[in-house]
Scaffold this motif. Sequence first.
Motif, mmCIF file in Angstrom:
data_model
loop_
_atom_site.group_PDB
_atom_site.id
_atom_site.type_symbol
_atom_site.label_atom_id
_atom_site.label_comp_id
_atom_site.label_asym_id
_atom_site.label_seq_id
_atom_site.Cartn_x
_atom_site.Cartn_y
_atom_site.Cartn_z
ATOM 1 N N UNK A 1 -35.605 -7.170 -106.801
ATOM 2 C CA UNK A 1 -36.541 -5.951 -105.737
ATOM 3 C C UNK A 1 -37.894 -6.620 -105.623
ATOM 4 N N UNK A 2 -38.021 -6.588 -103.864
ATOM 5 C CA UNK A 2 -38.784 -6.857 -103.370
ATOM 6 C C UNK A 2 -40.269 -5.734 -103.931
ATOM 7 N N UNK A 3 -41.618 -5.831 -104.937
ATOM 8 C CA UNK A 3 -42.328 -4.921 -105.302
ATOM 9 C C UNK A 3 -43.453 -4.940 -104.539
ATOM 10 N N UNK A 4 -43.800 -6.219 -104.090
ATOM 11 C CA UNK A 4 -45.497 -6.206 -102.334
ATOM 12 C C UNK A 4 -45.119 -6.525 -101.505
ATOM 13 N N UNK A 5 -45.294 -6.144 -100.104
ATOM 14 C CA UNK A 5 -45.593 -4.950 -99.827
ATOM 15 C C UNK A 5 -44.395 -4.151 -100.448
ATOM 16 N N UNK A 6 -44.183 -2.767 -100.315
ATOM 17 C CA UNK A 6 -43.212 -2.172 -100.465
ATOM 18 C C UNK A 6 -42.694 -1.685 -99.740
ATOM 19 N N UNK A 7 -40.790 -1.682 -99.490
ATOM 20 C CA UNK A 7 -40.177 -0.836 -99.223
ATOM 21 C C UNK A 7 -40.649 0.139 -98.537
ATOM 22 N N UNK A 8 -40.369 0.616 -97.705
ATOM 23 C CA UNK A 8 -40.326 2.143 -97.170
ATOM 24 C C UNK A 8 -39.513 2.580 -95.791
ATOM 25 N N UNK A 9 -39.117 3.438 -96.158
ATOM 26 C CA UNK A 9 -38.333 4.182 -94.858
ATOM 27 C C UNK A 9 -39.258 5.035 -94.272
ATOM 28 N N UNK B 1 -54.438 3.305 -90.747
ATOM 29 C CA UNK B 1 -54.989 2.312 -91.996
ATOM 30 C C UNK B 1 -53.999 3.719 -93.362
ATOM 31 N N UNK B 2 -54.463 4.991 -92.389
ATOM 32 C CA UNK B 2 -53.715 5.930 -93.863
ATOM 33 C C UNK B 2 -52.193 6.476 -93.700
ATOM 34 N N UNK B 3 -51.731 6.098 -92.671
ATOM 35 C CA UNK B 3 -50.678 6.357 -92.307
ATOM 36 C C UNK B 3 -49.744 5.125 -92.902
ATOM 37 N N UNK C 1 -46.158 3.776 -100.652
ATOM 38 C CA UNK C 1 -46.456 4.814 -101.466
ATOM 39 C C UNK C 1 -45.087 5.937 -101.167
ATOM 40 N N UNK C 2 -44.816 5.933 -100.223
ATOM 41 C CA UNK C 2 -44.187 6.625 -100.213
ATOM 42 C C UNK C 2 -42.928 7.031 -100.811
ATOM 43 N N UNK C 3 -41.906 6.237 -101.495
ATOM 44 C CA UNK C 3 -41.033 6.353 -102.901
ATOM 45 C C UNK C 3 -41.437 6.287 -103.549
ATOM 46 N N UNK C 4 -42.959 5.771 -103.782
ATOM 47 C CA UNK C 4 -43.051 6.426 -105.222
ATOM 48 C C UNK C 4 -43.699 7.981 -105.453
ATOM 49 N N UNK C 5 -44.543 8.158 -104.382
ATOM 50 C CA UNK C 5 -45.241 9.222 -104.530
ATOM 51 C C UNK C 5 -45.495 10.650 -103.091
ATOM 52 N N UNK C 6 -44.160 11.262 -103.299
ATOM 53 C CA UNK C 6 -44.018 12.039 -101.581
ATOM 54 C C UNK C 6 -45.245 12.990 -101.300
ATOM 55 N N UNK D 1 -41.179 12.424 -95.526
ATOM 56 C CA UNK D 1 -40.516 11.328 -94.442
ATOM 57 C C UNK D 1 -40.271 11.473 -93.260
ATOM 58 N N UNK D 2 -39.991 13.326 -93.096
ATOM 59 C CA UNK D 2 -40.412 13.617 -92.062
ATOM 60 C C UNK D 2 -42.108 14.163 -91.109
ATOM 61 N N UNK D 3 -42.647 13.592 -92.432
ATOM 62 C CA UNK D 3 -44.391 14.148 -92.194
ATOM 63 C C UNK D 3 -44.544 13.097 -90.653
#
Length: 171
Positions: free
Chosen positions: A22-30, A44-46, A52-57, A128-130
């Motif tokens: 499992x890749x820990x960093x950089x974290x995978x994102x959908x 930068x904020x995006x 952090x999408x998968x960790x904190x929606x 994710x929709x955001x």
Amino acid sequence: MPGLSIALCAHCNGYSIWYQTVMVEPSESSAPPPNSDMPDDVKRDYVEASGILSKSPRGTAALLRLAIQKLSIHLGQAGNNLNSDIAALVKQGLPLKLQQAADAVRVIGNNAVHPGQIDLTDDEPTATGLFDLVNLICDYLISQPKRVEEMYQKLPERQRAAIQERDEKTK
């Protein structure tokens, strides 16, 4: 630590950290990538939100709300009150669907950090929709005008002057 490894990416020359498979960093994102014309401080904020999408929606929604607020500053608004900034953009001609997109990001982002409002704890699809909404707003308000301006500037100076003269007569 057994199972921990570091790898060098042959594509970007960046490092990644893996724990077993499992890749820990950089974290995978959908999350979709940011619009290429997105201002750097908004981007930068995006990107942080996508990390952090998968960790904190909830955290993702809050960061994307911040991204919209920063974007409103790039669009000439004060940036002190996002609701007022969106209203001002509507007065300047922001289409209804984009106003709804901006308000959706604003309200979901606001409510994500207020207890009992909207529970995004495990709601990755909404978060994710955001991302799509933020990209849509950037495309309409930044990318499309940029492409039109680039094409218009390719017109011969004489034709652009004639167009300007025509427009001044109709005022």
